[in-house]
Each structure stands twice: as C-alpha cells, then as structure tokens.
Design an enzyme around this catalytic site. Structure first.
Site, short mmCIF file in Angstrom:
data_model
loop_
_atom_site.label_atom_id
_atom_site.label_comp_id
_atom_site.label_asym_id
_atom_site.label_seq_id
_atom_site.Cartn_x
_atom_site.Cartn_y
_atom_site.Cartn_z
N SER A 139 0.90 -1.05 -0.09
CA SER A 139 -0.02 -0.06 -0.07
C SER A 139 0.86 1.14 -0.06
O SER A 139 1.89 1.06 0.18
CB SER A 139 -1.00 -0.10 1.28
OG SER A 139 -1.41 1.19 1.44
N TYR A 152 -2.64 -0.99 10.44
CA TYR A 152 -2.56 -1.50 9.13
C TYR A 152 -1.34 -0.94 8.58
O TYR A 152 -0.53 -1.72 7.76
CB TYR A 152 -3.45 -0.74 8.43
CG TYR A 152 -3.90 -0.91 7.02
CD1 TYR A 152 -3.99 -2.16 6.16
CD2 TYR A 152 -3.24 -0.19 6.01
CE1 TYR A 152 -3.94 -2.42 5.07
CE2 TYR A 152 -3.17 -0.31 4.61
CZ TYR A 152 -3.77 -1.32 3.94
OH TYR A 152 -3.97 -1.77 2.62
#
Length: 331
Positions: A139, A152
C-alpha cells in the site's frame, strides 16, 4: 494445461476482484478466506462465468498450519501452484491510545504474518520446481503512514521489509521464482463498512478512490510480467515521493487533515459489523459503497504497463522539442 493461482482474502474486496481477473484470464483458482458461504458463492460464479476450476478453502491466514493445509489441498486437487497472491488484511480505525495489544496482535497476524505464511507455503512448493510467482500486496500506507491506521500501516511497512529481504535471498540462491509487490491506493471495497471502528463515525477512503478492478488488473500484470514493484495510481506515487522529500511537512499536514479525510459525517451504527476476530457474513462482493466516487481505471497504471512505448514516445517528444529549440536559436 491451465495455470493455478491461489488468492487470499478472496471472498470480498481486492481479493474478490483478483479472483475474477485471474479466472477471466483462464486460471484455475483456489480461493482462501474465512467466510465459507461468500467464498462458495464466489467460486460458483467464476465456474459458471469462465468455465475454470475453483476451489474454495475457508482459511484464516493468521494460522500458519491452516495456510499450509490450504496449499497442500490446492496442489492435490488442482495441481502445482503457479501464482500465489497475498491480499488478506484486517485493521481497526482508531488512534493508538484507544487500541489494545490484542488488536495490534490480531491485525498484524492477518495483514503482515498472513502474507508471510502464504509466501512460505508457496515457496516451499515452488523451490522444488524452481518456478512460480508470488505477489505481495502492499500500500501507499506502507511508505507513508496516516493517523487512525497504525495497525494497518505498521503491517504494510513490515510486508515491504519482508519482501525486500526475501527477494535478495532468491537472487542469492539463483532461483527462478519471481517475487513482486503491488502497492495500492485508496479503493472502493467493503473494508470501510466492516473494519473495526472506534471513531463513532463511518470510515471512508481518502480520495482519489479507485475501483478494486484497477488493483486486480495491476496484480495480474505484476504476476505475468517482470516488475520488481508496481505503484498503482498517481496518489500512491505522490504519497511515496512526497514523504521522501518532506516527511515532517507531511506529518503536520496529516495531523490537521488526516482525521477528517478518513471519516464521514455519518454516525457509526450501534450494530456496525467488525471483522477483526470473526468474519462478517452477508452479500459482500468486490465493491464497497463508493461506486459513485470511484475511478474505473488509472492512467498511471496504463503508463506502467506500457512503459516501453511510453518512454519511447516521451523520448520522441523531448527530441522534437530540443530540435525545435536548436532551429530557433540558429534562426
């Protein structure tokens, strides 16, 4: 003979879109996720739509024994694994001060160790054949962290470090196993409806938002072309490069805008689902609730896929400009 792909997080979101993309390309698919009914529906769909074999295997990727068993079952029922794609993730929207050690542990086990477990299971089989491809899904937040997503972000940073270490080891051992990473932007997935949330307001992705099919096409491209890493979307490119240039400035910007950028004005329902520890049942698919805002394609991804032609055209354009300037100076 058809090729075999394993996709984790296959029941919804990016994983579900990735299953669809590989099936469209003729791959037989093993689908790994926790919710068995949604997994079965996804498998039935690609069987009927594309005529491929589909093997749904309810699996919690946080459990290494379960992942190993899923890999063994895939090879016994479908055949040798050609591609393994690690997509599964779990998180909590909350500041660090509101999180528990158990929540950090669980989110890290799914989002980071889930990719480690998948990679190890795939690698154990691919080494014996000296072929295969592993795609780890990262990401933009694995380069530039944001508030409210420490679980995350920390896990995605770890995935990147793990992937880089393993890549050097594969090169050292002169193995023909390819390892690649795809870093994703904000996506329209069910994550923002079912991720644990302690903020009292519904979560949202930070614009620009892309459809999960954009991510799925990038993942398939990474699996079938020689790319060390792919950054999907200009927002990903900008976040990574801006953090390299001015990280302290980005810290201050996110301190001001990072909360409101990830939260809507809608109150979080009292019975809002949370999938951190248990899967959420229901008719979830690849898309979340942001279809009206999400982009169906990425120009940046197009230029990456066709980078030889892009740079050739860019070179021609630059050459033409230089020639024009030279002629003007002579005149």
């Amino acid at each position: 003979m058809s090729k075999i792909v394993v996709v984790t997080g296959a029941g919804a979101g990016v994983g579900r879109a990735t299953v669809e993309e590989f099936a469209r390309q003729g791959y037989d698919v093993a689908l790994l996720s926790r919710e068995p009914q949604r997994l079965e529906r996804a498998a039935n769909h690609i069987r009927a739509e594309y005529g491929v074999r589909a093997l749904p295997i309810p699996t919690d990727v946080a459990d290494p024994q379960a992942v190993e068993a899923a890999a063994a079952r895939t090879e016994s029922q479908l055949g040798p694994i050609d591609v393994w794609v690690n997509v599964a993730m779990a998180t909590v929207f909350a500041p660090v001060s509101s999180l528990s050690a158990q929540e950090f542990e669980r989110g890290t086990k799914v989002t980071y160790l889930g990719q480690v477990h998948g990679t190890m299971a795939a690698l154990a089989r691919m080494r014996t054949r000296n072929r295969g491809t592993i795609v780890n899904v990262g990401s933009a937040l694995g380069y530039r962290s944001v508030p409210l997503q420490s679980i995350y972000c920390g896990a995605k940073f770890a995935v990147r470090g793990f992937t880089d270490s393993l890549r050097s080891e594969l090169l050292h051992d002169r193995l023909k196993i390819r390892l690649t990473m795809v870093d994703l932007p904000a996506l329209n997935t069910p994550q923002f409806d079912w991720a644990s949330n302690k903020m009292g307001r519904r979560a949202k992705p930070v614009a620009p938002i892309y459809q999960p099919e954009v991510a799925a096409r990038a993942i398939f491209f990474a699996a079938t072309h020689r790319r060390r890493e792919i950054w999907v979307g200009f927002s990903t490119v900008k976040a990574i490069l801006a953090n390299r240039v001015a990280p302290a400035l980005i810290d201050r910007y996110l301190a001001s805008a990072g909360y409101r950028g990830q939260l809507t004005d809608e109150p979080l329902p009292q019975d809002a689902p949370a999938n951190l520890y248990e899967p959420v049942p229901g008719e979830y698919g690849a898309h979340g609730r942001f279809d009206g805002q999400a982009r169906p394609r990425s120009i940046q991804m197009f230029t990456d896929r066709h980078r030889s032609a892009f740079w050739a055209l860019a070179g021609i354009g630059i050459g033409s400009c230089v020639s024009l300037l030279v002629r003007r100076r002579r005149n």
